[in-house]
Scaffold this motif. Structure first.
Motif, mmCIF file in Angstrom:
data_model
loop_
_atom_site.group_PDB
_atom_site.id
_atom_site.type_symbol
_atom_site.label_atom_id
_atom_site.label_comp_id
_atom_site.label_asym_id
_atom_site.label_seq_id
_atom_site.Cartn_x
_atom_site.Cartn_y
_atom_site.Cartn_z
ATOM 1 N N PRO A 54 -33.414 1.159 36.336
ATOM 2 C CA PRO A 54 -32.181 0.512 36.797
ATOM 3 C C PRO A 54 -32.120 -0.961 36.398
ATOM 4 O O PRO A 54 -33.108 -1.675 36.450
ATOM 5 N N PHE A 55 -30.934 -1.368 35.973
ATOM 6 C CA PHE A 55 -30.684 -2.777 35.666
ATOM 7 C C PHE A 55 -29.199 -3.054 35.850
ATOM 8 O O PHE A 55 -28.384 -2.136 35.943
ATOM 9 N N GLU A 56 -28.882 -4.315 35.895
ATOM 10 C CA GLU A 56 -27.491 -4.755 36.014
ATOM 11 C C GLU A 56 -27.388 -6.137 35.403
ATOM 12 O O GLU A 56 -28.236 -6.994 35.651
ATOM 13 N N LYS A 57 -26.376 -6.341 34.576
ATOM 14 C CA LYS A 57 -26.181 -7.640 33.928
ATOM 15 C C LYS A 57 -24.695 -7.903 33.811
ATOM 16 O O LYS A 57 -23.920 -7.017 33.445
ATOM 17 N N ASN A 58 -24.295 -9.114 34.131
ATOM 18 C CA ASN A 58 -22.914 -9.556 33.955
ATOM 19 C C ASN A 58 -22.877 -10.529 32.796
ATOM 20 O O ASN A 58 -23.725 -11.420 32.707
ATOM 21 N N ASN A 80 -32.706 -8.246 26.002
ATOM 22 C CA ASN A 80 -33.483 -8.318 27.240
ATOM 23 C C ASN A 80 -33.080 -7.263 28.265
ATOM 24 O O ASN A 80 -33.404 -7.390 29.435
ATOM 25 N N LEU A 81 -32.390 -6.212 27.841
ATOM 26 C CA LEU A 81 -31.978 -5.138 28.758
ATOM 27 C C LEU A 81 -32.443 -3.786 28.231
ATOM 28 O O LEU A 81 -32.720 -3.635 27.044
ATOM 29 N N GLY A 82 -32.478 -2.803 29.095
ATOM 30 C CA GLY A 82 -32.808 -1.442 28.688
ATOM 31 C C GLY A 82 -34.235 -1.311 28.188
ATOM 32 O O GLY A 82 -35.123 -2.073 28.573
ATOM 33 N N LEU A 148 -28.150 7.078 24.255
ATOM 34 C CA LEU A 148 -28.127 6.930 25.705
ATOM 35 C C LEU A 148 -27.087 5.881 26.067
ATOM 36 O O LEU A 148 -27.145 4.751 25.578
ATOM 37 N N SER A 149 -26.123 6.260 26.898
ATOM 38 C CA SER A 149 -25.054 5.317 27.255
ATOM 39 C C SER A 149 -25.326 4.675 28.610
ATOM 40 O O SER A 149 -25.979 5.253 29.470
ATOM 41 N N TYR A 150 -24.811 3.478 28.753
ATOM 42 C CA TYR A 150 -24.845 2.761 30.020
ATOM 43 C C TYR A 150 -23.414 2.538 30.485
ATOM 44 O O TYR A 150 -22.475 2.578 29.676
ATOM 45 N N LYS A 151 -23.240 2.295 31.752
ATOM 46 C CA LYS A 151 -21.908 2.097 32.318
ATOM 47 C C LYS A 151 -21.479 0.639 32.153
ATOM 48 O O LYS A 151 -22.311 -0.262 32.206
ATOM 49 N N THR A 152 -20.178 0.460 31.987
ATOM 50 C CA THR A 152 -19.615 -0.888 31.912
ATOM 51 C C THR A 152 -18.353 -0.953 32.753
ATOM 52 O O THR A 152 -17.605 0.024 32.843
ATOM 53 N N ILE A 153 -18.147 -2.100 33.361
ATOM 54 C CA ILE A 153 -16.911 -2.385 34.087
ATOM 55 C C ILE A 153 -16.405 -3.724 33.591
ATOM 56 O O ILE A 153 -17.139 -4.715 33.608
ATOM 57 N N ARG A 154 -15.148 -3.738 33.157
ATOM 58 C CA ARG A 154 -14.550 -4.972 32.661
ATOM 59 C C ARG A 154 -13.579 -5.502 33.695
ATOM 60 O O ARG A 154 -12.730 -4.774 34.199
ATOM 61 N N GLY A 156 -11.278 -8.753 33.558
ATOM 62 C CA GLY A 156 -10.853 -9.928 32.817
ATOM 63 C C GLY A 156 -11.805 -10.193 31.661
ATOM 64 O O GLY A 156 -11.993 -9.355 30.795
ATOM 65 N N ASN A 157 -12.424 -11.363 31.655
ATOM 66 C CA ASN A 157 -13.387 -11.718 30.603
ATOM 67 C C ASN A 157 -14.833 -11.508 31.037
ATOM 68 O O ASN A 157 -15.751 -11.933 30.356
ATOM 69 N N SER A 158 -15.032 -10.846 32.153
ATOM 70 C CA SER A 158 -16.368 -10.571 32.649
ATOM 71 C C SER A 158 -16.660 -9.085 32.489
ATOM 72 O O SER A 158 -15.811 -8.236 32.771
ATOM 73 N N ILE A 159 -17.871 -8.775 32.040
ATOM 74 C CA ILE A 159 -18.282 -7.371 31.863
ATOM 75 C C ILE A 159 -19.591 -7.154 32.618
ATOM 76 O O ILE A 159 -20.546 -7.924 32.450
ATOM 77 N N LYS A 160 -19.618 -6.109 33.423
ATOM 78 C CA LYS A 160 -20.822 -5.723 34.130
ATOM 79 C C LYS A 160 -21.411 -4.507 33.412
ATOM 80 O O LYS A 160 -20.717 -3.524 33.196
ATOM 81 N N ILE A 161 -22.680 -4.596 33.027
ATOM 82 C CA ILE A 161 -23.385 -3.512 32.349
ATOM 83 C C ILE A 161 -24.483 -3.041 33.297
ATOM 84 O O ILE A 161 -25.251 -3.862 33.806
ATOM 85 N N TYR A 162 -24.559 -1.729 33.528
ATOM 86 C CA TYR A 162 -25.565 -1.223 34.463
ATOM 87 C C TYR A 162 -25.820 0.248 34.190
ATOM 88 O O TYR A 162 -25.125 0.893 33.408
#
Length: 163
Positions: A54-58, A80-82, A148-154, A156-162
């Protein structure tokens, strides 16, 4: 619910329908019951080569290191992720995140994929994958795993990857 309970329910419904004489309703009930119990869940086999943690990055798309993601077809790799990094890809203003490790290889020195226009390539085995779909473009064996895919939520100009 156990088998015995289901049997008792079916038995009581069966005798009720016979007693009333509603053969058509019984046939419909029987067909519905067969359909419900014959449906099986799709089996999804996890990729044995890649373990996820598990990870999360904005990220902020206004920052200059993410300029390539401002246009369709642009890519950025976050090291630095995954497992071996995360590849971000802009597909018509939708940001897609992929693991940068080859999906059909155990992580090693050569298993980090390299980006080549709209594809990623594994240097270990030469497999090429679409950054739009994650599917392999040149299959060369029976058992092929997609990227392998990861989830993203956009927002505005911010993206959360987790994951």
């Amino acid at each position: 619910m156990g088998f015995i309970q289901i049997y008792k329910i079916i038995k009581s419904v069966f005798f009720y329908l016979i007693f009333i004489g509603m053969k058509m309703y019984f046939k419909c009930f029987l067909v519905l019951l067969i359909i419900l119990y014959s449906c099986s869940k799709e089996s999804y086999e996890n990729n044995p080569f890649l373990e996820t943690f598990p990870f999360e990055k904005n990220i902020n798309l206004n920052l200059p290191q993410y300029d390539n993601l401002r246009f369709s077809g642009g890519t950025v790799t976050l090291n630095n992720l995954g497992i071996k990094g995360v590849i971000l890809f802009n597909l018509n203003e939708q940001i897609i995140a992929w693991e940068a490790s080859c999906p059909n290889e155990f992580p090693s020195d050569c298993s980090k994929m390299e980006i080549s226009s709209l594809q990623s390539e594994c240097k270990c085995n030469g497999n090429k994958y679409s950054l739009a779909t994650g599917q392999i473009l040149n299959p060369n064996s029976e058992k092929i795993y997609p990227m392998l895919s990861y989830k993203t939520i956009r927002n505005g100009n911010s993206i959360k990857i987790y994951n």
